[in-house]
Design a protein around this motif. Structure first.
Motif, PDB file in Angstrom:
ATOM      1  N   ILE A 101      21.160  48.298 -39.906  1.00 40.80           N
ATOM      2  CA  ILE A 101      20.843  47.218 -40.841  1.00 40.80           C
ATOM      3  C   ILE A 101      20.453  47.959 -42.184  1.00 40.80           C
ATOM      4  CG2 ILE A 101      20.687  45.598 -39.176  1.00 40.80           C
ATOM      5  CD1 ILE A 101      17.406  45.994 -40.208  1.00 40.80           C
ATOM      6  N   HIS A 145      13.056  50.690 -25.665  1.00 42.54           N
ATOM      7  CA  HIS A 145      13.245  49.622 -25.051  1.00 42.54           C
ATOM      8  C   HIS A 145      14.413  48.404 -25.356  1.00 42.54           C
ATOM      9  CE1 HIS A 145      10.296  47.469 -28.014  1.00 42.54           C
ATOM     10  NE2 HIS A 145      11.253  47.969 -28.448  1.00 42.54           N
ATOM     11  N   GLY A 198       8.078  53.610 -34.151  1.00 42.26           N
ATOM     12  CA  GLY A 198       8.105  53.099 -35.402  1.00 42.26           C
ATOM     13  C   GLY A 198       6.779  51.999 -35.472  1.00 42.26           C
ATOM     14  N   ALA A 227      13.510  58.705 -36.427  1.00 40.48           N
ATOM     15  CA  ALA A 227      12.672  59.933 -36.018  1.00 40.48           C
ATOM     16  C   ALA A 227      12.890  60.583 -34.722  1.00 40.48           C
ATOM     17  CB  ALA A 227      11.363  59.779 -36.364  1.00 40.48           C
ATOM     18  N   ILE A 247       9.777  58.507 -26.914  1.00 41.22           N
ATOM     19  CA  ILE A 247       9.741  57.164 -26.699  1.00 41.22           C
ATOM     20  C   ILE A 247      10.362  56.699 -28.017  1.00 41.22           C
ATOM     21  CG2 ILE A 247       8.680  55.170 -25.868  1.00 41.22           C
ATOM     22  CD1 ILE A 247       6.669  56.609 -24.351  1.00 41.22           C
ATOM     23  N   CYS A 307      23.265  52.219 -45.409  1.00 40.64           N
ATOM     24  CA  CYS A 307      22.087  53.175 -45.202  1.00 40.64           C
ATOM     25  C   CYS A 307      21.578  54.181 -46.183  1.00 40.64           C
ATOM     26  CB  CYS A 307      22.703  54.229 -44.060  1.00 40.64           C
ATOM     27  SG  CYS A 307      21.161  55.444 -43.387  1.00 40.64           S
ATOM     28  N   ASN A 308      20.774  53.864 -46.854  1.00 40.71           N
ATOM     29  CA  ASN A 308      20.238  54.587 -48.161  1.00 40.71           C
ATOM     30  C   ASN A 308      19.552  55.946 -47.513  1.00 40.71           C
ATOM     31  OD1 ASN A 308      17.555  54.245 -50.564  1.00 40.71           O
ATOM     32  ND2 ASN A 308      19.071  56.019 -50.203  1.00 40.71           N
ATOM     33  N   GLU A 317      10.014  45.639 -44.920  1.00 40.36           N
ATOM     34  CA  GLU A 317      11.161  46.925 -44.429  1.00 40.36           C
ATOM     35  C   GLU A 317      10.017  48.075 -43.858  1.00 40.36           C
ATOM     36  OE1 GLU A 317      13.748  48.609 -47.174  1.00 40.36           O
ATOM     37  OE2 GLU A 317      14.560  46.591 -47.831  1.00 40.36           O
ATOM     38  N   VAL A 318       8.891  48.228 -44.235  1.00 43.18           N
ATOM     39  CA  VAL A 318       8.175  49.187 -43.566  1.00 43.18           C
ATOM     40  C   VAL A 318       6.523  48.563 -42.976  1.00 43.18           C
ATOM     41  CG1 VAL A 318       8.932  51.331 -44.462  1.00 43.18           C
ATOM     42  CG2 VAL A 318       7.165  49.827 -45.825  1.00 43.18           C
ATOM     43  N   ILE A 372       5.509  60.710 -34.400  1.00 41.80           N
ATOM     44  CA  ILE A 372       6.341  61.077 -35.623  1.00 41.80           C
ATOM     45  C   ILE A 372       6.946  59.559 -36.318  1.00 41.80           C
ATOM     46  CG2 ILE A 372       7.290  63.221 -34.993  1.00 41.80           C
ATOM     47  CD1 ILE A 372       9.680  61.959 -33.809  1.00 41.80           C
ATOM     48  N   GLY A 373       7.469  59.882 -37.601  1.00 42.13           N
ATOM     49  CA  GLY A 373       8.072  58.489 -37.920  1.00 42.13           C
ATOM     50  C   GLY A 373       7.188  57.569 -38.746  1.00 42.13           C
ATOM     51  N   ALA A 390      11.184  60.116 -41.719  1.00 43.41           N
ATOM     52  CA  ALA A 390      11.737  60.116 -40.236  1.00 43.41           C
ATOM     53  C   ALA A 390      12.446  61.289 -39.947  1.00 43.41           C
ATOM     54  CB  ALA A 390      12.472  58.612 -39.974  1.00 43.41           C
ATOM     55  N   ASN A 433      11.777  56.491 -46.752  1.00 41.12           N
ATOM     56  CA  ASN A 433      11.395  56.353 -45.402  1.00 41.12           C
ATOM     57  C   ASN A 433      12.223  57.134 -44.499  1.00 41.12           C
ATOM     58  OD1 ASN A 433       8.843  54.689 -45.431  1.00 41.12           O
ATOM     59  ND2 ASN A 433      10.186  53.704 -47.009  1.00 41.12           N
TER      60      ASN A 433
HETATM   61  C1  LIG Z   1      15.760  45.623 -43.294  1.00 43.65           C
HETATM   62  C2  LIG Z   1      15.498  47.201 -43.492  1.00 43.65           C
HETATM   63  C3  LIG Z   1      16.225  48.040 -44.345  1.00 43.65           C
HETATM   64  C4  LIG Z   1      15.817  49.365 -44.417  1.00 43.65           C
HETATM   65  N1  LIG Z   1      16.590  50.155 -45.354  1.00 43.65           N
HETATM   66  C5  LIG Z   1      16.079  51.632 -45.563  1.00 43.65           C
HETATM   67  C6  LIG Z   1      17.082  52.316 -46.221  1.00 43.65           C
HETATM   68  O1  LIG Z   1      18.050  51.955 -46.734  1.00 43.65           O
HETATM   69  N2  LIG Z   1      16.529  53.572 -46.369  1.00 43.65           N
HETATM   70  C7  LIG Z   1      15.172  53.870 -45.818  1.00 43.65           C
HETATM   71  O2  LIG Z   1      14.995  55.330 -46.315  1.00 43.65           O
HETATM   72  N3  LIG Z   1      14.617  53.181 -45.074  1.00 43.65           N
HETATM   73  C8  LIG Z   1      14.958  52.187 -44.748  1.00 43.65           C
HETATM   74  N4  LIG Z   1      14.246  51.208 -43.990  1.00 43.65           N
HETATM   75  C9  LIG Z   1      12.930  51.832 -43.333  1.00 43.65           C
HETATM   76  C10 LIG Z   1      13.435  52.703 -42.283  1.00 43.65           C
HETATM   77  O3  LIG Z   1      14.219  51.929 -41.331  1.00 43.65           O
HETATM   78  C11 LIG Z   1      12.200  53.113 -41.191  1.00 43.65           C
HETATM   79  O4  LIG Z   1      11.267  53.725 -41.978  1.00 43.65           O
HETATM   80  C12 LIG Z   1      12.526  54.292 -40.198  1.00 43.65           C
HETATM   81  O5  LIG Z   1      13.661  53.600 -39.449  1.00 43.65           O
HETATM   82  C13 LIG Z   1      11.399  54.674 -39.329  1.00 43.65           C
HETATM   83  O6  LIG Z   1      12.247  55.411 -38.465  1.00 43.65           O
HETATM   84  P1  LIG Z   1      11.099  55.638 -36.834  1.00 43.65           P
HETATM   85  O7  LIG Z   1      12.353  56.313 -36.110  1.00 43.65           O
HETATM   86  O8  LIG Z   1       9.966  56.121 -36.991  1.00 43.65           O
HETATM   87  O9  LIG Z   1      11.251  54.043 -36.502  1.00 43.65           O
HETATM   88  P2  LIG Z   1      12.464  53.111 -35.869  1.00 43.65           P
HETATM   89  O10 LIG Z   1      13.717  53.352 -36.799  1.00 43.65           O
HETATM   90  O11 LIG Z   1      11.744  51.760 -36.125  1.00 43.65           O
HETATM   91  O12 LIG Z   1      12.581  53.330 -34.608  1.00 43.65           O
HETATM   92  C14 LIG Z   1      11.718  53.185 -33.588  1.00 43.65           C
HETATM   93  C15 LIG Z   1      12.567  52.851 -32.235  1.00 43.65           C
HETATM   94  O13 LIG Z   1      11.542  52.851 -31.260  1.00 43.65           O
HETATM   95  C16 LIG Z   1      11.810  51.670 -30.435  1.00 43.65           C
HETATM   96  N5  LIG Z   1      10.749  51.105 -29.855  1.00 43.65           N
HETATM   97  C17 LIG Z   1       9.744  50.491 -30.350  1.00 43.65           C
HETATM   98  N6  LIG Z   1       8.827  50.066 -29.231  1.00 43.65           N
HETATM   99  C18 LIG Z   1       9.127  50.715 -28.334  1.00 43.65           C
HETATM  100  C19 LIG Z   1       8.561  50.803 -26.699  1.00 43.65           C
HETATM  101  N7  LIG Z   1       7.444  50.360 -26.584  1.00 43.65           N
HETATM  102  N8  LIG Z   1       9.209  51.401 -25.820  1.00 43.65           N
HETATM  103  C20 LIG Z   1      10.559  51.948 -26.250  1.00 43.65           C
HETATM  104  N9  LIG Z   1      11.128  52.261 -27.532  1.00 43.65           N
HETATM  105  C21 LIG Z   1      10.481  51.387 -28.377  1.00 43.65           C
HETATM  106  C22 LIG Z   1      12.613  50.590 -31.215  1.00 43.65           C
HETATM  107  O14 LIG Z   1      13.470  49.760 -30.617  1.00 43.65           O
HETATM  108  C23 LIG Z   1      13.282  51.733 -32.359  1.00 43.65           C
HETATM  109  O15 LIG Z   1      14.756  51.901 -31.591  1.00 43.65           O
HETATM  110  C24 LIG Z   1      14.778  49.939 -43.723  1.00 43.65           C
HETATM  111  C25 LIG Z   1      14.012  49.137 -42.854  1.00 43.65           C
HETATM  112  C26 LIG Z   1      14.290  47.557 -42.670  1.00 43.65           C
HETATM  113  C27 LIG Z   1      13.377  46.896 -41.635  1.00 43.65           C
END
Ligand SMILES: Cc1cc2nc3c(=O)[nH]c(=O)nc-3n(C[C@H](O)[C@H](O)[C@H](O)COP(=O)(O)OP(=O)(O)OC[C@H]3O[C@@H](n4cnc5c(N)ncnc54)[C@H](O)[C@@H]3O)c2cc1C
Length: 403
Positions: A43, A33, A166, A13, A8, A49-50, A347-348, A374-375, A392, A388
């Motif tokens: 974004i 979702h 996330g 991640a 999900i 994308c760092n 951002e986090v 995860i993540g 992930a 971050n």
């Molecule tokens: C503006 C911004 C800039 C950033 N820039 C950087 C950067 O340059 N370098 C860096 O290392 N980190 C950066 N980060 C942090 C990084 O984006 C996150 O730490 C990372 O994306 C986390 O990965 P994740 O897969 O755990 O969560 P996410 O990337 O948030 O993915 C979670 C996914 O789950 C989906 N989801 C949520 N709830 C549900 C649900 N109920 N049902 C189904 N799907 C769902 C979401 O829509 C999303 O697609 C940034 C964050 C932001 C907000």
């Protein structure tokens, strides 16, 4: 039909986990979702994308258990991700120390992940809201979901369920508390959460004192709760932003004092005493202006004990006590923020699913066989600078390989 693995969340991640599991031959479906996968990747880093940090180490993460992230970070390093970027022939470069960015827009990194998912037969179901999760008698999971586009109900079944949703930051990009709710549903502890890597707001007196400074920036060392960062700070209309502030914000808790050394590369006492010898007729203000923005100097001097010091007088007329006072103001500027700019701008998220509940090897919940987290949903929060995403990728990859 039952899928072997349901993930999900199609973020960094989730996509990485799907690729790793599918490479092992698992049938993988991702339920997302939002109307698009990987919105935060798009974004991230101002759209560039760092994607990792060359110098990633466990000390760059906040976590209730500082040892938790060691295993995954050592098994999937920044260079493993760089190898994937190189294999996809995507150019990249280093900014600051160790921050690796895509030369092209973030979409290049996201497309690299999509291409791998496509090639491995990973299905991504967008616009899918999971309403209810239950364990089945055979140890798998049953998910009731609604497809938002048709408003139709769907039942999914899987052997392994990975929560990669996330956390709470940037709700406009799909962030939700879903992962925390699932953890609680299965009896897992979730630690207190707070916005991280977020601007800090001034209390009313400082807001008035610095209201004209929006946009002004300079290099500083900012500290809070024993952690300090030497980076730029930027004044906003409500408080402070910029890398130094964002880094410190993850360590800040309501009521804590933030201290700023506005001239970390100088000793202002030595500098002004030397000026008394070398340029005795120079005004105090002129000497400070060589190092800091004039409007900031004026705002700091205003409304403090230094107000009584005439900053236009020649430095030769300043007493040692006055010099000490001025040095203290710029080397130890202190304030107590009224709060942060909140999850909308963070951002986090600091905090999340308690890592004591999760295996650091494969990310399975210790109490619930077949359920994985995860993540960012976990209580693991990286510093600014690509850490971050590295978390992930690493947690996603190690989980996927262990499924
Ligand atoms: C503006 C911004 C800039 C950033 N820039 C950087 C950067 O340059 N370098 C860096 O290392 N980190 C950066 N980060 C942090 C990084 O984006 C996150 O730490 C990372 O994306 C986390 O990965 P994740 O897969 O755990 O969560 P996410 O990337 O948030 O993915 C979670 C996914 O789950 C989906 N989801 C949520 N709830 C549900 C649900 N109920 N049902 C189904 N799907 C769902 C979401 O829509 C999303 O697609 C940034 C964050 C932001 C907000």
């Amino acid at each position: 039909m039952s899928t072997e693995v349901i993930i999900i969340g199609a973020g960094a991640a989730g996509l990485m986990c799907a690729i790793a599991a599918a490479k092992k031959g698992k049938r993988v479906k991702i339920l997302e979702h939002a109307n698009k996968a990987g919105k935060k990747i798009l974004i991230s880093g101002g759209g560039r994308c760092n994607f990792t940090n060359m110098y990633t180490e466990p000390k760059h993460y906040l976590c209730g258990n500082p040892h938790f992230c060691k295993s995954a970070l050592s098994r999937y390093s920044p260079w493993d991700f760089v190898a994937e970027v190189d294999a996809a022939q995507l150019p990249w470069h280093e900014e600051k120390v160790g921050h690796l960015f895509s030369d092209n827009k973030s979409i290049a990194i996201l497309n690299m992940l999509f291409d791998q998912c496509d090639a491995l037969g990973v299905e991504i179901q967008l616009n899918c809201s999971v309403i209810h999760i239950a364990q089945t008698k055979n140890g798998g999971f049953k998910l009731d979901a609604v497809l938002k586009t048709t408003n139709s109900e769907h039942l999914y079944q899987c052997e392994s369920l990975v929560i990669a949703t996330g956390s709470l930051s940037f709700p406009t990009m799909g962030a939700s508390d879903f992962g925390h709710r699932v953890a609680k549903q299965f009896g897992l502890n979730v630690t207190a959460t707070a916005p991280g890597l977020v601007p800090l707001n001034f209390d009313a007196p400082e807001q008035k004192q610095f209201e004209e400074l929006a946009g002004i920036h300079f290099h500083c060392t900012m500290a809070c709760n024993g952690q300090s960062f030497s980076e730029n700070l930027v004044f906003t209309h409500k408080g402070l932003s910029g890398p130094a502030t964002l880094q410190v914000s993850s360590y800040w808790q309501p009521g804590d004092t933030v201290s700023v050394d506005c001239l970390p590369d100088h000793n202002l006492i030595d500098l002004l005493i030397q000026a008394q010898k070398d340029a005795p007729d120079k005004q105090l203000q002129t000497l400070l202006q060589a190092h800091l923005p004039q409007r900031f100097i004026a705002s700091i001097l205003l409304g403090t004990a230094a107000e009584k010091i005439d900053s236009l007088k020649p430095i030769k007329q300043c007493t040692h006590k006055e010099i000490e006072l001025i040095a203290g103001l710029f080397h130890q500027w202190r304030f107590v923020p009224s709060g942060t700019a909140g999850y909308k701008k963070a951002e986090v998220t600091v905090g999340g699913v308690d890592t004591d509940e999760i295996s650091s090897k494969n990310f399975e919940a210790k109490k619930v066989s077949g359920l994985y987290f995860i993540g960012e949903v976990l209580d693991v929060t990286g510093w600014l600078g690509g850490f971050n995403f590295q978390w992930a990728w690493a947690s996603g990859r190690c989980c996927g390989e262990g499924l």
